[in-house]
Design a protein around this motif. Structure first.
Motif, PDB file in Angstrom:
ATOM      1  N   VAL A  99       0.835  -1.195   0.000  1.00 25.29           N
ATOM      2  CA  VAL A  99       0.000   0.000   0.000  1.00 25.29           C
ATOM      3  C   VAL A  99       0.874   1.251   0.000  1.00 25.29           C
ATOM      4  O   VAL A  99       0.645   2.206  -0.742  1.00 25.29           O
ATOM      5  N   PHE A 129       1.103   4.286  -2.666  1.00 24.23           N
ATOM      6  CA  PHE A 129       1.041   5.720  -2.371  1.00 24.23           C
ATOM      7  C   PHE A 129       2.176   6.454  -3.068  1.00 24.23           C
ATOM      8  O   PHE A 129       1.977   7.473  -3.733  1.00 24.23           O
ATOM      9  N   ASP A 186       1.860   6.631  -6.736  1.00 22.59           N
ATOM     10  CA  ASP A 186       0.850   7.608  -7.063  1.00 22.59           C
ATOM     11  C   ASP A 186       1.409   9.008  -7.048  1.00 22.59           C
ATOM     12  O   ASP A 186       1.134   9.828  -7.927  1.00 22.59           O
ATOM     13  N   ASP A 191     -10.191  -2.731  -0.625  1.00 20.60           N
ATOM     14  CA  ASP A 191      -9.145  -2.311   0.296  1.00 20.60           C
ATOM     15  C   ASP A 191      -9.264  -0.798   0.432  1.00 20.60           C
ATOM     16  O   ASP A 191      -9.294  -0.071  -0.569  1.00 20.60           O
ATOM     17  N   ALA A 244      -7.190   1.401   1.396  1.00 20.28           N
ATOM     18  CA  ALA A 244      -6.041   2.173   0.914  1.00 20.28           C
ATOM     19  C   ALA A 244      -5.986   2.161  -0.605  1.00 20.28           C
ATOM     20  O   ALA A 244      -5.726   3.184  -1.237  1.00 20.28           O
ATOM     21  N   LEU A 245      -6.268   1.000  -1.191  1.00 23.16           N
ATOM     22  CA  LEU A 245      -6.234   0.935  -2.652  1.00 23.16           C
ATOM     23  C   LEU A 245      -7.367   1.747  -3.266  1.00 23.16           C
ATOM     24  O   LEU A 245      -7.250   2.249  -4.382  1.00 23.16           O
ATOM     25  N   TRP A 264      -8.240   4.622  -2.221  1.00 23.70           N
ATOM     26  CA  TRP A 264      -7.660   5.967  -2.361  1.00 23.70           C
ATOM     27  C   TRP A 264      -6.725   6.023  -3.571  1.00 23.70           C
ATOM     28  O   TRP A 264      -6.771   6.972  -4.354  1.00 23.70           O
ATOM     29  N   VAL A 265      -5.911   4.987  -3.710  1.00 20.02           N
ATOM     30  CA  VAL A 265      -4.961   4.970  -4.826  1.00 20.02           C
ATOM     31  C   VAL A 265      -5.719   5.052  -6.150  1.00 20.02           C
ATOM     32  O   VAL A 265      -5.383   5.854  -7.036  1.00 20.02           O
ATOM     33  N   LEU A 301      -6.283  11.031   1.985  1.00 22.80           N
ATOM     34  CA  LEU A 301      -5.225  10.100   2.385  1.00 22.80           C
ATOM     35  C   LEU A 301      -5.064  10.111   3.897  1.00 22.80           C
ATOM     36  O   LEU A 301      -4.896   9.063   4.539  1.00 22.80           O
ATOM     37  N   THR A 338      -7.700   8.086   5.294  1.00 25.95           N
ATOM     38  CA  THR A 338      -7.395   6.663   5.164  1.00 25.95           C
ATOM     39  C   THR A 338      -6.462   6.209   6.277  1.00 25.95           C
ATOM     40  O   THR A 338      -6.682   5.176   6.918  1.00 25.95           O
ATOM     41  N   PRO A 357      -6.237  -3.573   5.142  1.00 25.44           N
ATOM     42  CA  PRO A 357      -7.529  -2.923   5.414  1.00 25.44           C
ATOM     43  C   PRO A 357      -8.623  -3.341   4.440  1.00 25.44           C
ATOM     44  O   PRO A 357      -9.158  -2.528   3.698  1.00 25.44           O
TER      45      PRO A 357
END
Lengths: 228, 325, 485
Positions: free
Chosen positions: A189, A193, A196, C122, C124-125, C127-128, C168, C171, C188
């Protein structure tokens, strides 16, 4: 004497004092960006700030003995302290202008405003019951302050480099917050980030170039046609 | 020799000795800094002892009084000099333990005395009709007001760390452990105080110390109309103020080591020598800063003040955040 | 198991890559094909998700995500059709090969990132994926290379990125809330978070939720962080505007709903609802005011999106399950209606050569097909029956009245009416006026007409009688969003 000892905050250990110190450096760099008159110095400040963030990640890795975090610290060092500033410098080099006088507020007023924002952020975070195993609690409040100061930077400066650097600096603040409260976040993850961020940098770079190509300036003062 | 070093001094005697140390060393420290600055800038520079000769010469000169000046013109330098004599009684100049009068005033008390001294000098300058003196005095008061919040927040920091605001306790807290000496709040406060000292001693980037250009003058401008013994008092006083601030910087914040722990003559003399060394060290730092930065434009000085204030506020914030853990 | 979920992500991505190398016509065909396949796969998923959640490692399709996936896939397919006509104007110089390559690749990648956002399992993903949508769509907004598009893209990427920075933080804070229960270093996944949410520390969850609403709300176009939206929507090429307005805003809303789900379980529904209510009413009020004084037809539609996002947020603040069903139906109907309206607006702008509504007159006479259909779509956006938006807003209002939150419903009704007034006034002004003589009459492309027919058809089906599988899906999604018993 014991009553006196109860009201004074405990002395942090040398280790956590150092970590706090690094977090403070991150915040002070954000303040320095507010002051820096030239785009190049801002990009350098950003590189230094990223260096501090990477150092903090390395510190957490050392204190928690997590191999993943070493990898992350190294990766963010390479990306944020070398690649991103490099991209920004390149855009600046092509543009052949070094923007100055893009402040909409005088430096002293901007710094005072930023101090007020920081105090706000710190008190809000301080009122939350968030504890951390990896970093001393003050780091979270400082991260909140970094985020708010970066917001202010984007608002009070009117050139594309400052605004982009403001965004990246905010991302650094979020990274510090992440180190404090979620240092266990899975590596994949974290890498997502970072990746990204890199993509965002490329897009910022492309758009800066487009803007400069059309407007012959890096100032955003001309960006006022669309309203209503 | 050993016998002499073992002689025990009474506490009042040490107290007086603190005063005499400041009084005696101050011009020398100023001279040494001027000398170092000159050397850094590639000049030969004045003798280290030059300020003593200057003072001696000024005390022999006649006093010229501007036409419209009243008694305030004379009272200002004397009052300021008196203040500078009182402050060393309150702060840890030589001893690590509090002397009897050390409880008579805290950091704020000392700050008030220094402010009163600055105010009386400014008043004396305003008494004359000299435009540059008045310009200097109004500027000095303006910047004194601007730096005041930083001083207050530094005091708060000391108060939160030690639960008192006596300089002796802050020094003791810093001596207690390495962790305490490098705790971020303390470092920030020390840095903020460093900037305050830079401002209060009229150094670059706030003021050109040795310039003769009246337009850039702030503190220096105030003394332009004085002459003779009152001028000597002013010069001496400003050297003492500088040394007092150095003492606060090193003996309270930066390096509270090398102070006498007992009342014996040996440690006290060693403390005097240590103080001299530390003051010269600080002076060297200031001389380097003087030679490597340029003076800020007058309206940019607020940025400098904002920086000092930022550091002091951060110190408090870090303490606030750290209160839980 | 799960091959369809994987295919949903592989197909648009592969097509996006292919579009960079193949000739233009092949790229158009591939895009249309990819859109059709994606939409078909999403439709196949509907009955399955209505029965049980489909899981495949990092991917997850429960009822909630399938609703949004369907919206994304539908508009993707319709836009792919529209884009064929958009890029082939008769009598104009053809766009450069570079432009069409980038355009097609970007459209597919944009759709891919939005589909991914709805499918990842997920926090977090998620958000990505949403950050990827920002990056791709910002480049698409800037693709025309005009002054206006450069300005809009810069504002968009800056404001949306700052918003996503906040998201973020949300998150990370939510992850931290999870560590208290699930231990350090957990993945998550939604299922895991939802299962443990009841034991999360409330204050931390509240903070995370507010940050998430603010952060993802920036992309959704909630007041006061909507400012990029009218600029980006009006300056982007029309197919991109349609995707931005019809599906990107919905996907951002989806992200907020995921936080809503967790928050409802951790601290109870009242807090989560009130936050949305505040943002929703503010957005509605702003949009209603701006809708009455717009001059630019695409900005008009953009503010209409702000209005509808406000309706969604207000609808979520009602506790009756029927209101939640209405909200989800509203998402689907808004996607269909807004997509069609943008297609029509693009057609009008192309034929009349201006976006200024004071100079657009008699469009219905100029464009025999897309003119009337644009009018219908605009009226549909005003929630006139038989538009799907009528049914959804009816359900929301009914839910609000049974809550009972009559005062909120009254404000909602007034603001929606005001907004509809603005929208329909400009609609009729530009459409139902005498046709100027200087303009050539006739449609520019059959593809544009086809895409609008599809959109109106979907809108009408949603309004008249939604298929039973879809109703089942909406009911289940509403149950997933509700308070667990």
């Amino acid at each position: 004497m014991s009553a006196v000892a109860a009201v004074t905050p405990p002395v942090p250990s040398t280790f956590s004092g150092t970590a706090e110190g690094i977090a403070i450096l991150v915040l002070l760099t954000a303040f320095a960006m507010l002051r820096a008159p030239q785009s190049r110095s801002q990009v350098r400040l950003y590189a230094f700030q990223s260096l501090a963030v990477a150092a903090l990640a390395g510190y957490v890795a050392a204190s928690r003995h997590v191999g993943d975090l070493y990898a992350l610290a190294g990766l963010s060092l390479v990306l944020k302290a070398v690649v991103v500033p490099g991209v920004l410098m390149r855009v600046l080099g092509e543009a052949r202008v070094d923007v100055s006088r893009s402040q909409r507020l005088s430096v002293a007023s901007a710094v005072l405003l930023a101090i007020v924002l920081s105090v706000f952020g710190v008190f809000v975070v301080g009122s939350l019951p968030i504890s951390s195993r990896s970093l001393p609690a003050p780091a979270l409040g400082l991260a909140a302050a970094v985020i708010l100061v970066a917001f202010l930077l984007v608002i009070v400066r009117s050139d594309v480099v400052s605004q982009a650097v403001g965004f990246f600096s905010m991302e650094n603040g979020v990274s510090v917050a992440g180190l404090v409260v979620a240092s266990g976040l899975p590596l994949i993850v974290e890498v997502a980030f970072l990746f990204d961020l890199l993509v965002a940098v490329v897009v910022f770079g492309v758009l800066m170039r487009v803007h400069h190509g059309r407007a012959r300036t890096l100032s955003t003062e001309a960006l006022d046609r669309l309203r209503g | 020799m050993r016998v002499i070093a073992a002689v025990t001094l009474s506490q009042p005697a040490i107290q007086v000795l603190q005063d005499l140390t400041i009084l005696g060393l101050a011009p020398g420290v100023s001279g040494a800094i001027a000398h170092m600055e000159a050397r850094l800038q590639g000049r030969r520079g004045p003798r280290v002892a030059q300020p003593y000769y200057d003072l001696a010469k000024l005390f022999r000169k006649e006093t010229l009084v501007p036409e419209d000046a009243s008694w305030v013109f004379f009272a200002g330098p004397i009052l300021a000099f008196t203040c500078y004599l009182i402050v060393p009684l309150l702060i840890p100049v030589l001893t690590a333990y509090p002397l009897p009068l050390g409880y008579q005033g805290d950091i704020l008390g000392g700050g008030f005395l220094l402010a009163l001294a600055g105010f009386s000098v400014a008043l004396a300058a305003a008494e004359t009709n000299g435009p540059y003196a008045q310009l200097g005095s109004s500027r000095a008061m303006t910047f004194a007001a601007l730096i005041e919040p930083s001083i207050l927040f530094i005091t708060f920091t000391v108060a939160v760390i030690t639960a008192t605001d006596l300089p002796y306790f802050e020094a003791a807290a810093n001596r207690a452990s390495f962790s305490a000496a490098i705790r971020p709040a303390h470092l920030l406060a020390a840095l903020a105080f460093f900037l305050v000292v830079l401002n209060d001693t009229g150094r670059i980037p706030v003021e050109t110390h040795s310039s003769t250009l009246e337009f850039g003058m702030i503190d220096e401008g105030r003394t332009l109309e004085h002459s003779g013994p009152p001028f000597a008092l002013l010069k001496w006083g400003s050297a003492m103020k500088q040394l007092i601030l150095y003492v606060l910087l090193v003996n309270v914040f930066a390096a509270p080591w090398g102070l006498a722990g007992s009342r014996r003559l040996g440690p006290v003399v060693l403390a005097i020598l240590a103080l001299l060394a530390k003051a010269l060290g600080v002076g060297a730092v200031f001389a380097v800063i003087d030679s490597s930065f340029s003076k800020l434009r007058l309206f940019k000085i607020t940025e400098f003040m904002a920086a000092a204030f930022l550091l002091a506020v951060l110190a408090i914030l870090v303490l606030y955040l750290g209160r839980g853990g | 198991m799960g091959w369809d979920l994987i295919a949903l992500l592989v197909v648009p991505f592969a097509v996006s890559g292919a579009c960079l190398v193949v000739p233009r016509r092949v790229a158009q065909g591939l895009t249309v094909g990819s859109g059709a396949v994606t939409f078909a796969l999403a439709l196949l998923l509907v009955p399955r998700a209505a029965a049980a959640s489909a899981l495949s490692g990092w991917l997850r399709a429960d009822a909630l995500s399938t609703v949004f996936l369907t919206a994304v896939a539908f508009l993707y397919a319709a836009t792919a059709v529209f884009a064929v006509g958009y890029l082939r104007p008769p009598g104009e110089r053809e766009r450069s090969r570079r432009y069409t390559r980038r355009f097609h690749s970007g459209i597919n990648l944009f759709a891919w990132s939005m589909a991914m956002a709805t499918l990842v399992n997920d926090l977090a993903l998620l958000w990505v994926a949403i950050e990827v949508t920002t990056v791709v769509s910002a480049l698409l907004v800037a693709i025309d290379g005009t002054d206006g598009s450069a300005e809009a893209a810069w504002k968009y990427v800056l404001i949306a990125s700052m918003g996503l920075g906040i998201a973020l933080l949300a998150t990370i804070v939510m992850y931290h809330a999870g560590t208290q229960v699930l231990g350090n270093g957990y993945e998550p996944f939604f299922g895991r978070l939802l299962g443990a949410a009841a034991r999360f520390p409330p204050a931390v969850v509240r903070l995370s939720y507010v940050l998430a609403v603010l952060g993802f709300g920036t992309k959704m176009g909630l007041f006061p962080v909507h400012t990029w939206l009218p600029d980006a929507h009006s300056q982007a090429p029309t197919p991109v505007s349609a995707l931005l307005s019809g599906s990107l805003l919905a996907v951002s809303f989806y992200a907020i709903l995921r936080y809503y789900q967790i928050t409802v379980r951790a601290v109870g529904p009242a807090f989560a609802r009130n936050v949305l209510l505040a943002f929703g009413l503010a957005s509605l009020a702003l949009a209603a005011l701006y809708l009455t004084r717009q001059r630019d037809i695409k900005r008009l539609l953009a503010y209409s999106s702000v209005e509808h996002m406000g309706i969604l947020a207000v609808g979520m603040s009602f506790s009756a399950p029927v209101a939640v069903v209405g909200v989800l139906l509203h998402v689907l109907a808004h996607t269909a209606a807004k997509g069609t309206a943008f297609f029509g607006a693009g057609s009008v702008v192309r034929s009349l050569g201006t976006k200024d509504m004071r100079r657009i007159r008699g469009a219905i006479g100029v464009l025999p097909w897309s003119g009337p259909m644009l009018t219908l779509a605009v009226l549909g956006l005003c929630a006139l029956p038989p538009s799907g938006l009528f049914r959804s807003e009816f359900l929301i209002v009914a839910g609000g009245l049974s809550d009972p939150r009559d005062a909120v419903v009254a404000v909602l009704a007034v603001l929606v009416t005001l907004a509809s007034l603005g929208l329909s006034w400009f609609g009729t002004q530009t459409m139902l006026t005498p046709t100027p003589e200087s303009v050539a009459v006739g449609e520019t492309s059959g593809w544009i007409v086809a895409s609008m027919v599809v959109g109106l058809l979907a809108l009408t089906v949603l309004g008249v009688h939604p298929p039973s599988a879809l109703s089942g899906l909406l009911d289940r999604a509403a149950a997933e969003l509700g308070v667990p018993r």
